[in-house]
Design a protein around this motif. Structure first.
Motif, short mmCIF file in Angstrom:
data_model
loop_
_atom_site.label_atom_id
_atom_site.label_comp_id
_atom_site.label_asym_id
_atom_site.label_seq_id
_atom_site.Cartn_x
_atom_site.Cartn_y
_atom_site.Cartn_z
N ILE A 1 -0.86 12.25 -34.72
CA ILE A 1 -2.22 11.97 -35.23
C ILE A 1 -3.00 11.06 -34.28
O ILE A 1 -4.19 11.30 -34.01
N GLU A 2 -2.34 10.05 -33.72
CA GLU A 2 -3.03 9.11 -32.83
C GLU A 2 -3.49 9.79 -31.54
O GLU A 2 -4.60 9.55 -31.06
N VAL A 3 -2.63 10.66 -31.00
CA VAL A 3 -2.99 11.38 -29.78
C VAL A 3 -4.16 12.32 -30.04
O VAL A 3 -5.13 12.38 -29.26
N LEU A 4 -4.11 13.05 -31.14
CA LEU A 4 -5.19 13.98 -31.49
C LEU A 4 -6.50 13.23 -31.75
O LEU A 4 -7.58 13.68 -31.33
N LYS A 5 -6.39 12.09 -32.42
CA LYS A 5 -7.58 11.28 -32.72
C LYS A 5 -8.22 10.76 -31.44
O LYS A 5 -9.44 10.86 -31.24
N SER B 1 -2.89 11.50 -24.44
CA SER B 1 -4.23 11.77 -24.98
C SER B 1 -5.16 12.24 -23.86
O SER B 1 -5.95 13.17 -24.03
N PHE B 2 -5.07 11.58 -22.69
CA PHE B 2 -5.90 11.95 -21.55
C PHE B 2 -5.54 13.34 -21.02
O PHE B 2 -6.43 14.14 -20.69
N ILE B 3 -4.24 13.63 -20.94
CA ILE B 3 -3.80 14.94 -20.46
C ILE B 3 -4.27 16.04 -21.42
O ILE B 3 -4.81 17.07 -20.99
N LEU B 4 -4.10 15.81 -22.71
CA LEU B 4 -4.54 16.79 -23.71
C LEU B 4 -6.05 16.97 -23.67
O LEU B 4 -6.55 18.10 -23.74
#
Length: 376
Positions: A288-292, A355-358
């Motif tokens: 959830i944190e990465v997607l957010k 998060s940056f890569i995604l």
């Protein structure tokens, strides 16, 4: 897994990537990163010095090719009004980024990430939509923005490696001294070639049975990287500058880029994208944190570009402003490079890195699809 198995896996990915890209109608860079993530999550990669080294060389070669998109002679001929508006546009990107970061309490690394511009994938967009006024405009502003982004990336790399102190100030002084020398060198070589135009044809002849153009290109590429290593500056700048000089002074050799690009996009750059993907664990797709965080990055990147693009309201119509903003929302390689540098320097945690890569991957998908839909 041993080295032999690793080479076989990478070779298979190199082979099938174009077919998957054509089948899914996706940019091949996105496919390669995605494949790297899938195969990496399956445990088919392992820490290999050779794999890492090839990926690093691949990234530098990508920046070298990106530099070849910039002709310094054409850049200095840009209309002063366009150049001024481009400068205001870039200033607004950083100003709005600062405002949003302070308002949302985001990490300082976002100051570097959010305003980043790159022309690499704009070329792919141009192949899709053709040469239009807004895409040519995006290329022009993107080139100016990429030069700024490369300089910022070089400074940030120095901060990560040296910390804030006398060593950093010495590095910054060295950087600007080098830029001054490069500018002087540009005008000196330009004058030399103007007085003796046959020199360029002697160095890169039309009847080139020894591939002198490729030899000179690679020689300049490695010499500039060596100079950067000797001066303890980021080698990214060296690779980019080498590409600019090749294009600016040997523009008569129109086939050169077509000779150099296949080696990169068919081998070294592909390995770089696969390596990037291998560092992204697919389990973070359900974090959830990465997607957010990724959603915040993507929305802010587009929003600050759209707001800043209003300075061109008298040049582009509303639809073109939207397309212009989307086309500049794909700093794939620079975003990944900054995230990698920050993570290696332990300035960001694993959650932010992923998060940056995604975000880098999703921005390309969203922008490409968005441009196609708006054009229709």
């Amino acid at each position: 897994m041993g080295e032999v198995e690793l080479i076989i896996v990478i070779s298979i990915l190199l082979l099938i990537a174009p077919f998957i890209s054509n089948l899914l109608k996706l940019p091949i860079a996105v496919v390669e990163i995605s494949m790297g993530a899938i195969v990496g999550s399956m445990g088919l990669f392992h820490d290999s010095h050779l794999f890492t080294l090839l990926a690093e060389v691949g990234f530098l070669y990508l920046m070298f090719l990106a530099g070849m998109e910039v002709n310094l002679k054409e850049l200095i001929k840009i209309d002063k009004k366009i150049f001024l508006l481009g400068g205001i546009f870039i200033f607004l990107l950083y100003l709005l980024t600062l405002i949003f970061i302070m308002a949302l309490g985001l990490s300082k690394i976002f100051i570097v990430i959010l305003p980043m511009l790159s022309v690499g994938l704009i070329v792919s967009v141009q192949k899709e939509v053709g040469k239009t006024e807004w895409i040519n405009f995006a290329m022009t502003i993107g080139v100016i923005g990429e030069l700024v982004s490369i300089l910022v990336l070089t400074l940030i790399s120095g901060i990560f490696k040296l910390g804030i102190g006398p060593a950093l100030y010495k590095s910054i002084f060295t950087l600007f001294l080098l830029i001054g020398i490069l500018i002087a060198g540009f005008y000196l070589i330009k004058t030399l070639f103007w007085w003796f135009p046959t020199i360029r044809h002697y160095m890169m002849p039309d009847d080139d049975k020894y591939n002198q153009d490729i030899r000179i290109s690679f020689a300049l590429f490695f010499i500039m990287i060596s100079i950067m290593l000797y001066l303890h500056l980021d080698v990214v700048l060296g690779a980019f500058v080498a590409g600019m000089f090749i294009t600016s002074f040997f523009e008569h050799n129109i086939e050169l880029e077509h000779k150099l690009a296949p080696f990169g996009f068919g081998f070294l750059i592909t390995i770089f994208f696969i390596h990037v993907g291998s560092s992204f664990n697919l389990k973070y797709l359900f974090d959830i944190e990465v997607l957010k965080t990724s959603s915040i990055i993507i929305m802010l990147m587009f929003f600050i570009r759209l707001l800043s693009s209003l300075v061109f309201i008298k040049i582009l119509n509303k639809k073109e402003l939207l397309l212009f903003s989307l086309s500049l929302c794909m700093p794939l390689t620079l975003l990944i490079a900054t995230a990698t540098l920050a993570y290696q320097a332990k300035s960001i945690d694993l959650m932010h890195y992923n998060s940056f890569i995604l975000s880098a991957i999703l921005e390309v998908l969203i922008s490409m699809v968005g441009i196609k839909i708006i054009k229709r």
